[in-house]
Design an enzyme around this catalytic site. Sequence first.
Site, mmCIF file in Angstrom:
data_model
loop_
_atom_site.group_PDB
_atom_site.id
_atom_site.type_symbol
_atom_site.label_atom_id
_atom_site.label_comp_id
_atom_site.label_asym_id
_atom_site.label_seq_id
_atom_site.Cartn_x
_atom_site.Cartn_y
_atom_site.Cartn_z
ATOM 1 N N SER A 43 17.246 21.948 0.937
ATOM 2 C CA SER A 43 18.228 23.020 1.135
ATOM 3 C C SER A 43 18.482 23.763 -0.168
ATOM 4 O O SER A 43 18.809 23.159 -1.197
ATOM 5 C CB SER A 43 19.549 22.441 1.649
ATOM 6 O OG SER A 43 19.391 21.901 2.932
ATOM 7 N N HIS A 75 16.213 27.245 5.728
ATOM 8 C CA HIS A 75 14.936 26.561 5.941
ATOM 9 C C HIS A 75 14.028 27.485 6.763
ATOM 10 O O HIS A 75 14.236 27.664 7.964
ATOM 11 C CB HIS A 75 15.155 25.238 6.690
ATOM 12 C CG HIS A 75 15.855 24.195 5.876
ATOM 13 N ND1 HIS A 75 15.239 23.046 5.454
ATOM 14 C CD2 HIS A 75 17.117 24.141 5.399
ATOM 15 C CE1 HIS A 75 16.097 22.324 4.751
ATOM 16 N NE2 HIS A 75 17.249 22.967 4.713
ATOM 17 N N HIS A 99 15.093 17.525 10.422
ATOM 18 C CA HIS A 99 16.103 16.479 10.257
ATOM 19 C C HIS A 99 16.399 15.775 11.572
ATOM 20 O O HIS A 99 16.334 16.384 12.648
ATOM 21 C CB HIS A 99 17.422 17.069 9.745
ATOM 22 C CG HIS A 99 17.323 17.843 8.481
ATOM 23 N ND1 HIS A 99 16.886 19.143 8.442
ATOM 24 C CD2 HIS A 99 17.617 17.500 7.195
ATOM 25 C CE1 HIS A 99 16.926 19.583 7.183
ATOM 26 N NE2 HIS A 99 17.348 18.607 6.416
ATOM 27 N N TYR A 101 19.376 14.988 12.433
ATOM 28 C CA TYR A 101 20.609 15.551 12.975
ATOM 29 C C TYR A 101 20.374 16.817 13.788
ATOM 30 O O TYR A 101 21.261 17.257 14.526
ATOM 31 C CB TYR A 101 21.639 15.800 11.874
ATOM 32 C CG TYR A 101 21.291 16.864 10.850
ATOM 33 C CD1 TYR A 101 21.250 18.214 11.179
ATOM 34 C CD2 TYR A 101 21.040 16.519 9.531
ATOM 35 C CE1 TYR A 101 20.950 19.187 10.238
ATOM 36 C CE2 TYR A 101 20.739 17.470 8.579
ATOM 37 C CZ TYR A 101 20.705 18.809 8.935
ATOM 38 O OH TYR A 101 20.412 19.752 7.985
ATOM 39 N N GLU A 102 19.194 17.417 13.676
ATOM 40 C CA GLU A 102 18.895 18.599 14.487
ATOM 41 C C GLU A 102 18.619 18.231 15.942
ATOM 42 O O GLU A 102 18.442 19.122 16.779
ATOM 43 C CB GLU A 102 17.699 19.345 13.900
ATOM 44 C CG GLU A 102 17.953 19.960 12.534
ATOM 45 C CD GLU A 102 16.721 20.621 11.963
ATOM 46 O OE1 GLU A 102 16.408 21.750 12.378
ATOM 47 O OE2 GLU A 102 16.048 19.996 11.108
ATOM 48 N N ALA A 129 19.103 18.666 -1.550
ATOM 49 C CA ALA A 129 20.448 18.903 -2.052
ATOM 50 C C ALA A 129 21.288 17.701 -1.657
ATOM 51 O O ALA A 129 21.083 17.114 -0.589
ATOM 52 C CB ALA A 129 21.022 20.178 -1.457
ATOM 53 N N MET A 232 21.277 13.898 3.597
ATOM 54 C CA MET A 232 20.902 13.764 5.005
ATOM 55 C C MET A 232 19.399 13.898 5.233
ATOM 56 O O MET A 232 18.971 14.289 6.315
ATOM 57 C CB MET A 232 21.633 14.839 5.823
ATOM 58 C CG MET A 232 23.131 14.850 5.651
ATOM 59 S SD MET A 232 23.888 16.270 6.506
ATOM 60 C CE MET A 232 25.554 16.213 5.845
ATOM 61 N N SER A 233 18.593 13.568 4.233
ATOM 62 C CA SER A 233 17.151 13.759 4.376
ATOM 63 C C SER A 233 16.393 12.798 3.472
ATOM 64 O O SER A 233 16.950 11.811 2.989
ATOM 65 C CB SER A 233 16.776 15.210 4.020
ATOM 66 O OG SER A 233 16.990 15.446 2.635
ATOM 67 N N ASN A 256 27.641 19.226 -5.162
ATOM 68 C CA ASN A 256 29.093 19.042 -5.090
ATOM 69 C C ASN A 256 29.434 17.605 -5.454
ATOM 70 O O ASN A 256 28.581 16.711 -5.378
ATOM 71 C CB ASN A 256 29.608 19.345 -3.682
ATOM 72 C CG ASN A 256 29.012 18.406 -2.634
ATOM 73 O OD1 ASN A 256 27.861 18.579 -2.232
ATOM 74 N ND2 ASN A 256 29.777 17.411 -2.216
ATOM 75 N N HIS A 289 28.118 24.005 3.669
ATOM 76 C CA HIS A 289 26.691 24.277 3.515
ATOM 77 C C HIS A 289 26.468 25.489 2.621
ATOM 78 O O HIS A 289 25.475 25.553 1.880
ATOM 79 C CB HIS A 289 26.048 24.504 4.886
ATOM 80 C CG HIS A 289 24.545 24.598 4.838
ATOM 81 N ND1 HIS A 289 23.749 23.567 4.402
ATOM 82 C CD2 HIS A 289 23.707 25.622 5.152
ATOM 83 C CE1 HIS A 289 22.469 23.935 4.458
ATOM 84 N NE2 HIS A 289 22.432 25.179 4.901
#
Length: 318
Positions: A43, A75, A99, A101-102, A129, A232-233, A256, A289
């Site tokens: 990301s 993406h 991902h 989560y998609e 990220a 998350m990846s 962050n 995001h």
Amino acid sequence: MSSGDITSYGRFEIAARAITDTLRSQNASKSLLSPKVLIICGSGLGGIAKILHGETVKIPYANIPGFKESTVSGHEGCLLFGKIGANDVPVVCMVGRLHYYEGYDFADATFPIRVVAVLGVRLLIATNACGGVNETYKPGDLMVINDHINLPGLAGNHPLRGPNFDEMGPRFPAMSDAYDFDLRLKFFNAVKKLGIERSIHEGIYTYCCGPSFETRAECRLIRSFGGDTVGMSTVPEILVARHCSMRCFGLSLVTNNVLSDPPPSAREASARGWTAEQVGNQSAGRTSHAEVLKEGQAASEDVNVIMKAFINELTDNT
């Protein structure tokens, strides 16, 4: 016959053949037909693809049998073939990853890894990220991954679950050396030679499925486990790449700092007669995001310079 599902294994060969046919139809050079490195652009880090030079060939995921389409902002969703550095290292970039989560299962999300393995790729560079769990990490810092914590995997949600593809790797692959030491050393040597001033750490990446960002309690738990970052990846891709005998390198951009302090107590506020306004804004500091993409853009120049120098050193003997 393999203990794996030969029909499923054939899907990788079909997709690889479609990619090769597309490259040939566009008169790609012999080196592009045999990329050395797969680079997964995380990301906000899709700009890595800009360091490719000379001839390039772009193949949208939608044009490759078995590939799912990336649905996340930032993406693009394509394979980009080209060369990097003065040594013309042939690479293929995933400009946008897939991902869990998609809504894709792990087999779908990691399908591209197995396909490029069939193409002959033997080295994976995965970027992402992430949130900084280590309290010394700041937004804009980079972290070279030297280990990971696979929280979904500990609960049984693992990309290698199910019949094993004996054609590609063993039933029980080791992960103690998942992040190649020599590649990490080459990266830090490149950084030293370039004189990059951005803070670059080395630490442990923690994988959570997403798509929600972690709660404060979850962040404290991850910190107690020894995790330095959370995202998350990456981990599913590394697991499958190692199963395919690829050497792996991982780079995280801290976008962050996670919120880990306990939330204010409503019980205490009630006892003291405080209002919500007196307690303060509980949304302050929460992750978005948009923040991830903004930090990616800010760091992209340094990341691209480092990656170009690093990948240029990846000779055939690497």
